[in-house]
Design an enzyme around this catalytic site. Structure first.
Site, PDB file in Angstrom:
ATOM      1  N   ASP A 156      -0.989   2.006  -5.116  1.00 32.26           N
ATOM      2  CA  ASP A 156      -1.530   1.435  -6.386  1.00 32.26           C
ATOM      3  C   ASP A 156      -0.390   1.781  -7.451  1.00 32.26           C
ATOM      4  OD1 ASP A 156      -3.742   0.410  -7.738  1.00 32.26           O
ATOM      5  OD2 ASP A 156      -3.573   1.885  -9.144  1.00 32.26           O
ATOM      6  N   THR A 209      -2.819  -4.323   1.326  1.00 36.87           N
ATOM      7  CA  THR A 209      -2.545  -5.021  -0.039  1.00 36.87           C
ATOM      8  C   THR A 209      -2.534  -6.417   0.352  1.00 36.87           C
ATOM      9  OG1 THR A 209      -0.940  -5.274  -1.880  1.00 36.87           O
ATOM     10  CG2 THR A 209      -0.083  -5.413   0.324  1.00 36.87           C
ATOM     11  N   HIS A 225       3.963 -10.010  -2.522  1.00 39.55           N
ATOM     12  CA  HIS A 225       5.553  -9.550  -3.090  1.00 39.55           C
ATOM     13  C   HIS A 225       5.846  -8.335  -2.564  1.00 39.55           C
ATOM     14  CE1 HIS A 225       5.996 -13.139  -5.537  1.00 39.55           C
ATOM     15  NE2 HIS A 225       4.812 -12.808  -6.039  1.00 39.55           N
ATOM     16  N   LYS A 226       4.544  -7.340  -2.660  1.00 37.75           N
ATOM     17  CA  LYS A 226       4.473  -6.021  -2.146  1.00 37.75           C
ATOM     18  C   LYS A 226       4.882  -6.010  -0.801  1.00 37.75           C
ATOM     19  CE  LYS A 226       1.068  -3.520  -5.113  1.00 37.75           C
ATOM     20  NZ  LYS A 226      -0.330  -2.819  -5.109  1.00 37.75           N
TER      21      LYS A 226
END
Ligand code: ITT
Length: 224
Positions: free
Chosen positions: A104, A41, A45-46
């Site tokens: 996702d 990613t 934040h993820k």
């Protein structure tokens, strides 16, 4: 953050130096046995959320750490297709050196037939900001009283043995205006069921226990 591991040393009557070497060995052994995966990613934040949720259960390597800055293709029409695309793109790039996990995710609003769904990141158009997406969604929902929604995550975990998928969701509703500055994306306009505050207002620890991403990770940890 630096992690400190404490090991019990039974019946060891050794000097300081030897104790240090012994602790080092145990530390290395623990880290070798801990699963190490690359997280596919570019969303910081993820990455933070996954790190907080996994703690020392897994070692996550970010794309920055392996110097992979490519724009990863994301052309599917389902969360599963996109998660697979992201994970396998990175897995091929690093020639299978590590297992790779991709996520996702998106927001599905019932009254809008599941919009923005897989287009959550680009809802207001290519290159738009989270604020643009929120503005578009709130405008579309103007006057709509039924505001139920859910966040969905599909995780794809790819290794030399193949690919596996894990799904998680959190249900809630869309507020009429923005609340809070925490989190990212649509967090300031989503209140999860059972709470009175939005994901933008709740502490990160609370979101990380109940979110779509947290629920997908729980599935993954159960089945690994
Ligand atoms: P990567 O593809 O690099 O992982 P991304 O931000 O593009 O990063 P997605 O394709 O999964 O990630 O798009 C999901 C979008 O859905 C994201 O940009 C947010 O707008 C929204 N979203 C996903 N999870 C969210 C969350 O926990 N809170 C708020 N919004 C979220």
């Amino acid at each position: 953050m630096k992690k400190i591991y404490i090991y019990k040393i039974k019946d060891k009557n050794v000097g300081d130096l030897r104790i240090n070497a012994y602790i080092c060995k145990l530390y290395q052994k623990k880290h070798k046995t801990m699963k190490t995966i690359v997280l596919a990613t570019h969303n910081k934040h993820k990455l933070e959320e996954f790190k907080a949720m996994l703690g020392d259960k897994m070692t996550l390597i970010s794309l920055d750490e392996i110097d992979l800055h490519d724009e990863i293709p994301e052309t599917g029409t389902t969360f599963t297709e996109n998660a697979r695309q992201k994970a396998s793109y990175v897995f091929d790039k690093i020639e299978g050196k590590y297992d790779v996990m991709a996520d996702d995710s998106g927001l599905e609003v019932e009254a809008l037939d599941g919009e923005p769904g897989v287009w959550s990141a680009r809802y207001a158009g290519e290159g738009c900001s989270s604020q643009d997406n929120i503005d578009k969604l709130l405008k579309k929902m103007d006057g709509i009283t039924k505001r139920d929604a859910r966040f969905v995550t599909v995780l794809a975990l790819i290794s030399k043995n193949g690919i596996r998928y894990f799904q998680g969701e959190v249900r809630g509703f869309i507020t009429e205006k923005m609340n809070g500055k925490g989190g990212f994306g649509y967090d300031p306009i989503f209140i999860p069921d059972g709470e009175t505050l939005s994901f933008g207002e709740l502490p990160a620890e609370t979101k990380n226990k109940m979110s779509h991403r947290a629920n997908a990770i729980k599935e993954l940890l159960k089945k690994l």
